[in-house]
Enzyme design. Structure first.
Site, short mmCIF file in Angstrom:
data_model
loop_
_atom_site.label_atom_id
_atom_site.label_comp_id
_atom_site.label_asym_id
_atom_site.label_seq_id
_atom_site.Cartn_x
_atom_site.Cartn_y
_atom_site.Cartn_z
N ARG A 47 45.66 48.95 72.84
CA ARG A 47 44.42 47.84 72.82
C ARG A 47 45.33 46.68 72.82
O ARG A 47 46.49 46.01 73.52
CB ARG A 47 44.40 47.13 71.25
CG ARG A 47 44.48 46.03 70.74
CD ARG A 47 42.52 45.92 70.63
NE ARG A 47 41.78 45.34 70.01
CZ ARG A 47 42.11 43.66 70.71
NH1 ARG A 47 42.42 43.29 71.98
NH2 ARG A 47 41.45 42.38 69.70
N GLU A 55 31.95 42.84 70.07
CA GLU A 55 31.99 43.81 69.33
C GLU A 55 30.65 44.90 70.22
O GLU A 55 30.04 43.94 70.03
CB GLU A 55 31.24 44.16 67.92
CG GLU A 55 32.67 43.36 67.23
CD GLU A 55 33.68 44.04 67.63
OE1 GLU A 55 33.38 45.78 66.63
OE2 GLU A 55 34.84 43.62 67.63
N ARG A 89 47.19 51.69 67.10
CA ARG A 89 46.59 51.05 68.43
C ARG A 89 48.37 50.57 69.29
O ARG A 89 48.96 49.54 68.75
CB ARG A 89 45.79 51.08 68.57
CG ARG A 89 44.77 51.24 68.03
CD ARG A 89 43.41 50.45 68.31
NE ARG A 89 43.65 49.27 68.04
CZ ARG A 89 42.78 47.98 67.30
NH1 ARG A 89 41.35 48.07 68.17
NH2 ARG A 89 42.82 47.34 67.17
#
Length: 152
Positions: A47, A55, A89
């Protein structure tokens, strides 16, 4: 000797989790702020730190992903890992040929500065410049931050 041990413990207490991994292959781009890399024959989800891209189901989400994909897919990058998020992540700054990709995403209007997690004092100024140029998502009337979009 006792003072030396205390000194070492003090220094270690100030250190943060950070790793620099060089020349890893970007295998997949999930969206404008998440990629998969191939590190030691293991695929890691990464990330991008300090930014938040739209999004996929919001305006500019696909464009943000495609921009990052065009920039990084199947290229060797350096990543500076600063930790892990609650989803497991790796949180990292990504560099391609010396260019800070997290910064580039903000500069090109492909992501917001994630104010809640930002520690880079330059990013808000870079975002202001992107807004003034109406770069990327800033060409929209009243773009909605991803963290607000997710809570709709």
């Amino acid at each position: 000797m006792k003072n030396f041990i205390l000194f070492v413990l003090l220094i270690l207490s100030f250190s943060t989790y950070a790793d620099l991994i060089q020349k890893v292959l970007v295998e997949r781009v999930v969206d404008g702020d998440t990629i998969y890399i191939n590190y030691n024959k293991e695929i890691l989800k990464v990330r991008l730190s300090e930014i938040d891209a739209p999004e996929l189901n919001q305006p500019y989400g696909i464009l943000s992903k495609e921009f990052l994909k065009k920039t990084l897919i199947y290229k060797f990058v350096d990543i500076h890992i600063s930790g892990k998020d609650r989803y497991g992540r790796q949180i990292a700054r990504i560099y391609y040929q010396g260019q800070d990709i997290n910064e580039l995403m903000v500069k090109e209007g492909m992501a917001w500065v994630y104010t809640k997690y930002n520690k880079d004092k330059r990013l808000p100024e870079i975002q202001k410049e992107a807004i003034s140029r109406k770069a990327g998502l800033w060409s929209q009337d009243k773009p909605i931050q991803p963290w607000k979009w997710r809570n709709k």
